[in-house]
Motif scaffolding. Structure first.
Motif, PDB file in Angstrom:
ATOM      1  N   UNK A  66       0.813  -1.217   0.000  1.00 32.06           N
ATOM      2  CA  UNK A  66       0.000   0.000   0.000  1.00 32.06           C
ATOM      3  C   UNK A  66       0.846   1.266   0.000  1.00 32.06           C
ATOM      4  N   UNK A  67       1.923   1.269   0.761  1.00 38.61           N
ATOM      5  CA  UNK A  67       2.732   2.485   0.885  1.00 38.61           C
ATOM      6  C   UNK A  67       3.814   2.583  -0.183  1.00 38.61           C
ATOM      7  N   UNK A  68       4.256   1.441  -0.692  1.00 35.66           N
ATOM      8  CA  UNK A  68       5.255   1.440  -1.758  1.00 35.66           C
ATOM      9  C   UNK A  68       6.550   2.116  -1.367  1.00 35.66           C
ATOM     10  N   UNK A  69       7.056   2.992  -2.247  1.00 37.80           N
ATOM     11  CA  UNK A  69       8.358   3.642  -2.016  1.00 37.80           C
ATOM     12  C   UNK A  69       8.294   4.661  -0.892  1.00 37.80           C
ATOM     13  N   UNK A  70       7.087   5.074  -0.492  1.00 34.99           N
ATOM     14  CA  UNK A  70       6.972   6.054   0.594  1.00 34.99           C
ATOM     15  C   UNK A  70       7.273   5.448   1.968  1.00 34.99           C
ATOM     16  N   UNK A  71       7.377   4.137   2.033  1.00 36.45           N
ATOM     17  CA  UNK A  71       7.689   3.478   3.295  1.00 36.45           C
ATOM     18  C   UNK A  71       9.178   3.586   3.588  1.00 36.45           C
ATOM     19  N   UNK A  72       9.526   4.274   4.648  1.00 37.52           N
ATOM     20  CA  UNK A  72      10.921   4.422   5.067  1.00 37.52           C
ATOM     21  C   UNK A  72      11.449   3.060   5.514  1.00 37.52           C
ATOM     22  N   UNK A  73      12.612   2.608   4.979  1.00 36.74           N
ATOM     23  CA  UNK A  73      13.160   1.300   5.380  1.00 36.74           C
ATOM     24  C   UNK A  73      13.365   1.175   6.887  1.00 36.74           C
ATOM     25  N   UNK A  74      13.748   2.276   7.516  1.00 36.35           N
ATOM     26  CA  UNK A  74      13.958   2.245   8.971  1.00 36.35           C
ATOM     27  C   UNK A  74      12.636   2.008   9.691  1.00 36.35           C
ATOM     28  N   UNK A  75      11.592   2.680   9.227  1.00 35.51           N
ATOM     29  CA  UNK A  75      10.271   2.498   9.826  1.00 35.51           C
ATOM     30  C   UNK A  75       9.777   1.076   9.583  1.00 35.51           C
ATOM     31  N   UNK A  76      10.066   0.542   8.402  1.00 38.23           N
ATOM     32  CA  UNK A  76       9.684  -0.835   8.107  1.00 38.23           C
ATOM     33  C   UNK A  76      10.324  -1.818   9.064  1.00 38.23           C
ATOM     34  N   UNK A  77      11.611  -1.617   9.331  1.00 42.06           N
ATOM     35  CA  UNK A  77      12.304  -2.478  10.308  1.00 42.06           C
ATOM     36  C   UNK A  77      11.708  -2.319  11.696  1.00 42.06           C
ATOM     37  N   UNK A  78      11.310  -1.091  12.051  1.00 41.11           N
ATOM     38  CA  UNK A  78      10.721  -0.842  13.372  1.00 41.11           C
ATOM     39  C   UNK A  78       9.367  -1.545  13.499  1.00 41.11           C
ATOM     40  N   UNK A  79       8.561  -1.528  12.427  1.00 43.89           N
ATOM     41  CA  UNK A  79       7.280  -2.227  12.456  1.00 43.89           C
ATOM     42  C   UNK A  79       7.478  -3.733  12.623  1.00 43.89           C
ATOM     43  N   UNK A  80       8.478  -4.274  11.949  1.00 45.19           N
ATOM     44  CA  UNK A  80       8.779  -5.696  12.102  1.00 45.19           C
ATOM     45  C   UNK A  80       9.197  -6.008  13.541  1.00 45.19           C
ATOM     46  N   UNK A  81       9.985  -5.100  14.129  1.00 49.36           N
ATOM     47  CA  UNK A  81      10.433  -5.305  15.508  1.00 49.36           C
ATOM     48  C   UNK A  81       9.246  -5.307  16.471  1.00 49.36           C
ATOM     49  N   UNK A  82       8.286  -4.406  16.230  1.00 50.67           N
ATOM     50  CA  UNK A  82       7.101  -4.353  17.098  1.00 50.67           C
ATOM     51  C   UNK A  82       6.281  -5.635  16.967  1.00 50.67           C
ATOM     52  N   UNK A  83       6.127  -6.116  15.736  1.00 57.62           N
ATOM     53  CA  UNK A  83       5.385  -7.357  15.518  1.00 57.62           C
ATOM     54  C   UNK A  83       6.106  -8.545  16.153  1.00 57.62           C
ATOM     55  N   UNK A  84       7.422  -8.569  16.058  1.00 60.15           N
ATOM     56  CA  UNK A  84       8.197  -9.639  16.712  1.00 60.15           C
ATOM     57  C   UNK A  84       8.042  -9.582  18.227  1.00 60.15           C
ATOM     58  N   UNK A  85       8.062  -8.372  18.758  1.00 61.43           N
ATOM     59  CA  UNK A  85       7.925  -8.190  20.212  1.00 61.43           C
ATOM     60  C   UNK A  85       6.547  -8.666  20.685  1.00 61.43           C
TER      61      UNK A  85
END
Length: 375
Positions: free
Chosen positions: A103-122
């Motif tokens: 949905x967000x495509x190129x507008x998704x900041x890679x750092x934010x993407x990693x942070x979202x993954x970290x939250x889901x892992x947590x």
């Protein structure tokens, strides 16, 4: 944290509502791992709303570590009956991230993407931790609740004559010990407390069950006017008995929140915990220790959070439901009547053996159920 919240809100805005965003995530999970469908027991639309609300709250609490921990622990508590594993967490995480990235495509900041993954892992790790580490607390709660209500005695075999005599002697000894203890109290003060709670002194007896002990302690601790406590007390057995069944426990809390919504006074849930723990200490004196204290405190804190989240919402739901019922057409109502029993007989074929009435009668039952939701 601000960038994560902004990104998540941007993702939600890609859909007409949060429900549609949640449904898109649900569809992605089902495509990635169809075998997980058995774990999702609620309708897709309900999952969509609950998921987006819960995950929005998690992201909103990223700056407050203590609040974040409470949120994920409560969610883990609500999913304790599910077999959550690290591989399954990974599948769900990747499915969610696939929708966000699409949905967000190129507008998704890679750092934010990693942070979202970290939250889901947590969050997923918290589910696994709660199930593994806190299972002992559930066993303590279930066992002590049976002792407090003497369920093992009631559900066991009928006692023989010698066993019955022994039981009578034990009860008499307990009563005599309790009477000796009460004799040391100020009789006038106890009589006044019992009178304040609505009981007559001449009808007073030694509390022998958890419910009786709870009412007695509530009067002693000055909560005799808190009538809402009796309503919570009536639901406590179902809550404690189904502590290991998250879906049933959520249902019990939802029903209790509807009951409490009718109460006109002030509801202070921490007061109930104080009386509950005092009563459990009295009826489970031999086994009670810090592990019991911790387990029951943990249970009530989770139940309290679920009830607090629901307090006040039934009134809003009632208004929305009333408006919906007044706006639906007879054609829609007729379609809804047919769908209710069509789905019931499909999911529970045995129900056809009990519902043999005419179609008109079945339609009347559906209409009456709708009316009861507003009562």
């Amino acid at each position: 944290a601000d960038k994560i919240q902004t990104t998540w809100q941007a993702f939600l805005q890609k859909y007409p509502s949060r429900e549609f965003a949640g449904e898109a995530i649900f569809n992605s999970i089902m495509e990635e791992a169809p075998t997980l469908q058995s774990l999702f027991k609620m309708p897709r639309s309900v999952f969509g709303i609950r998921f987006t609300i819960s995950f929005t709250n998690i992201i909103g609490s990223c700056k407050d570590v203590a609040l974040l921990k409470k949120l994920v622990e409560t969610l883990g508590f609500q999913h304790m009956d599910l077999e959550v594993t690290a591989p399954r967490v990974g599948v769900v995480r990747d499915a969610i991230m696939a929708v966000v990235e699409n949905e967000l495509g190129v507008s998704l900041d890679p750092v934010v993407g990693c942070a979202l993954k970290a939250i889901l892992n947590y969050t997923g790790g918290a589910f696994i931790f709660v199930k593994r580490e806190l299972g002992g607390r559930i066993r303590i709660i279930q066992r002590s609740w049976r002792i407090a209500n003497r369920k093992d005695e009631l559900e066991g075999e009928e006692p023989t004559g010698s066993q019955l005599g022994t039981m009578v002697e034990e009860v008499q000894e307990e009563v005599e010990e309790e009477e000796d203890h009460l004799a040391l109290q100020d009789n006038e003060e106890i009589a006044a407390i019992l009178h304040a709670s609505g009981d007559k002194a001449q009808n007073a007896k030694v509390p022998s069950t958890f419910s009786e002990m709870f009412l007695f302690n509530a009067a002693v601790m000055g909560f005799s006017e808190s009538k809402w406590m009796k309503q919570v007390l009536a639901s406590l057995d179902a809550i404690a008995t189904n502590v290991a069944n998250s879906a049933r426990l959520q249902e019990e809390c939802d029903v209790l929140s509807l009951v409490l919504a009718k109460y006109k006074g002030v509801i202070n849930l921490p007061e109930f915990k104080a009386v509950m723990l005092a009563s459990l200490r009295s009826v489970v004196p031999q086994d009670w220790d810090m592990e019991h204290e911790t387990a029951w405190t943990w249970l009530w804190e989770n139940v309290e959070r679920m009830l607090t989240a629901m307090l006040g919402t039934p009134l809003r739901y009632e208004k929305a439901l009333r408006n919906w019922m007044s706006d639906i057409t007879e054609e829609t109502r007729m379609k809804w009547r047919r769908l209710v029993f069509s789905k019931l007989f499909k999911t529970t074929p045995a129900a056809q053996n009990y519902l043999k009435q005419s179609t008109g009668r079945l339609h009347f039952i559906v209409d009456r159920i709708l009316e009861m939701t507003l009562e």
